[in-house]
Scaffold this active site. Sequence first.
Site, mmCIF file in Angstrom:
data_model
loop_
_atom_site.group_PDB
_atom_site.id
_atom_site.type_symbol
_atom_site.label_atom_id
_atom_site.label_comp_id
_atom_site.label_asym_id
_atom_site.label_seq_id
_atom_site.Cartn_x
_atom_site.Cartn_y
_atom_site.Cartn_z
ATOM 1 N N ALA A 135 0.837 -1.185 0.000
ATOM 2 C CA ALA A 135 0.000 0.000 0.000
ATOM 3 C C ALA A 135 0.876 1.241 0.000
ATOM 4 C CB ALA A 135 -0.895 0.009 1.235
ATOM 5 N N ASP A 136 0.429 2.293 -0.653
ATOM 6 C CA ASP A 136 1.062 3.579 -0.436
ATOM 7 C C ASP A 136 0.705 4.037 0.972
ATOM 8 O OD1 ASP A 136 2.539 5.862 -0.833
ATOM 9 O OD2 ASP A 136 1.639 6.328 -2.764
ATOM 10 N N TYR A 137 1.508 4.943 1.499
ATOM 11 C CA TYR A 137 1.383 5.323 2.907
ATOM 12 C C TYR A 137 -0.020 5.855 3.228
ATOM 13 C CZ TYR A 137 6.298 4.866 4.370
ATOM 14 O OH TYR A 137 7.537 4.390 4.736
ATOM 15 N N GLY A 138 -0.736 5.118 4.052
ATOM 16 C CA GLY A 138 -2.053 5.547 4.516
ATOM 17 C C GLY A 138 -3.168 5.384 3.512
ATOM 18 N N ALA A 139 -2.889 4.795 2.360
ATOM 19 C CA ALA A 139 -3.867 4.788 1.268
ATOM 20 C C ALA A 139 -5.046 3.866 1.531
ATOM 21 C CB ALA A 139 -3.184 4.423 -0.050
#
Length: 775
Positions: free
Chosen positions: A313-317
């Site tokens: 995942a991208d950060y916090g996505a």
Amino acid sequence: MKKLCFPLFALLLLSLPAFIAPTPLPYQNPALPTEERVQDLLSRMTLEEKVAQVMCIWQEKKQLIFDENGQFDAEKTSRNLPHGIGQIGRPSEGKAREIGTTPREMAALTNEIQRHFIENTRLGIPVVFHEECLHGHAARGGTSFPQPIALACSWDVDLVQRLFDMTAHEARARGAHQALTPVVDVVREPRWGRFEETYGEDPYLVSRMGVAAVKGFQGEGPGIDKRHLLATLKHLTGHGWPEAGMNVGPAHLSEREVREVFLPPFKACIQEAGAWSVMASYNEVNSIPSHANHWLLNEVLRGEWGFKGYVVADYGAIGELVGRHHVAADEREAARLAMLAGVDIELPDRKCYPQLQQLVQSGELSLAVLDTAVARLLRGKFALGLFEDPYVDPAHAEEIVGSPPHAALALEAAHKSITLLKNDNQLLPLQPGKYNTIGVIGPNAHAVLLGGYSDQPPYFVTLLDGIKKQAPGSTIRYAEGCRITEPGSWYLDPVQRPDSASEAARLAEAEALAPQCDLIILALGGNELTSREAWVETHLGDRADLQLVGNQLELLRRVKKAGKPIVAVLFNGRPLAINELNRQADAILECWYLGQESGHAVADVLFGEVNPSGKLATTFPRSVGHLPVFYNHKPTARRGYLFDDKSPLFPFGYGLSYTTYAYSKLRLSKDTIGTNESVQVMVDVTNTGKRAGEEIVQLYLRDRVSSVTRPVKELKDFRRVALQPGQTQTVTLSLTPEKLAFFDINMQFVVEPGSFDVMVGPSSVEYQKVELVVQ
């Protein structure tokens, strides 16, 4: 005596197992096939241990594994993470980004953390440490190379592979295992603040740069040796053409455009270079956020392309599926959607995926889905050799990080990235001793400019420093002239404009200095605050226009009044609309951000130690109103504007040299081929000037008649060739069926029979042309 010996012998027999090493479990046996080891380990794991493997900690490190002094706390870690953890983000930051760890400190820290999880968890599953490596390891002391958009202008795939091989060596020596790099987004939106992170607007060029980067990071394979890392392709997909130029904005793309423009670099990096990891993008494509896009992550990525690695995942996505995209009601639903879509691990902290345990227990999520994700992650750990050799040598990290050979490559990369856009009356290269007094003026003349995802390199050479070293016989005078913004951090939120009184004084100083100089080197552009990743509404970096920010044009006008020759040097993270600068300056160098050797590299080019050879990896627009300006547009897209020029200010593939080149005898190995055949394209290139140089020969293709509309031209191959004065070299390029094919009216990837224009030259607007018939 015999009676005494027997009890002693019996005691020795009873204690003998303590001296015999236990038989390793199958997953601990390196002689077994990886898949057998993965399945054995998976079969022994509890649900809690499986869920732990699909999670990561980053900012949570402070609360979960460090004490109040920022030291690793084993007891605290056992209490908070009893089942282990899949990844730990950016150990290079230590207890605080502002301080960071030295190479030796990071190596020692990762060893300490790794030893804890191997020795103090039930199954001893090692941790993967990930790091940012966009243009070198973004860590204290790491070698800083040019930003990707600058590297793309080198068109040098060998350079890019060597550069990221060195980056991998530095990061792995410190204990890292995965690089959240390369960015292989095709970018078509200059207003976007992340432009600098990309390799430009063309899918073929981005593919070649991306493949080279992955090979550099991961090595020759099949496993990942002790000096390499897992590479992460990002961001899948359409991230580089957001609505309104705003980060994470929707990408309004047809499936054909997704497949032909934005997916090819990812496919090439997976199928040619074996990329181990992919990061999903924050944005949505056709109303489906990428972190919930089953078609993208499973059907295309894994089904069509055969990707065997894991998706991060991208950060916090994953949480943004709730708060931004509103396709999930809560974090529990977001976790289910992302896991089903194929996102194997949540980064950077545990927000949604802790819900997976209850989702499996309730039957809302199949255990088989979770097992599949865990197995993918475990394969990466086995490929890295972490079960056999998980530790690094702090002394080796201290020795090689930022070492002289790495600095030499940083200088070479900076040399090859600089692009000469204008050189009226052959002002450049500057002749040593010709100019008694040189004015170095501008907000970027004596500034540290690394761009995003950077830390503290071993050193940074400013333009002023480089010119002073290169021109010891001249008097060097400096004036800041104006400021783009007040000084600040790429990471921090505030962006403050300079106050008018201070600006007036700076402008006056530069205006007074200019008449005293024989030559003016004007350093303009952007900075790390005007072009950066916009991750929240209080931390913006996208722009509504592309003009030089602040008083830079006023500075140009005042300096110009002195009537002295002006060399403009641009440092920036995106292409700018520099119409007035192009009219007023005698010479212009586009430098982007060149890394730690910035000043040395530019001075070497200015004074002729190095012949510039960069070619633009992106088109330069005349204004925001001209957007989009990418070169490979459709035939109906550029009819014209009332009262304005429709052409770009500088086209894709453009760049000047201190020598000249002539192209002749363009020819094909065969004028007619079948749909399943390849053809060689040859052209003679001659250095017709008086200096040695390197030319980038570019091959473009146009399908004259097709079942669906096709671009007016598309880059299909290129070569970088070194030529001595008067030397001629036959350059051979290739067209394969893959390069001739496209998605036809039935969305089949085919080569359609017909006539093609084959164009070869020094840029996308200057070329010779021959016809190729496919039948």
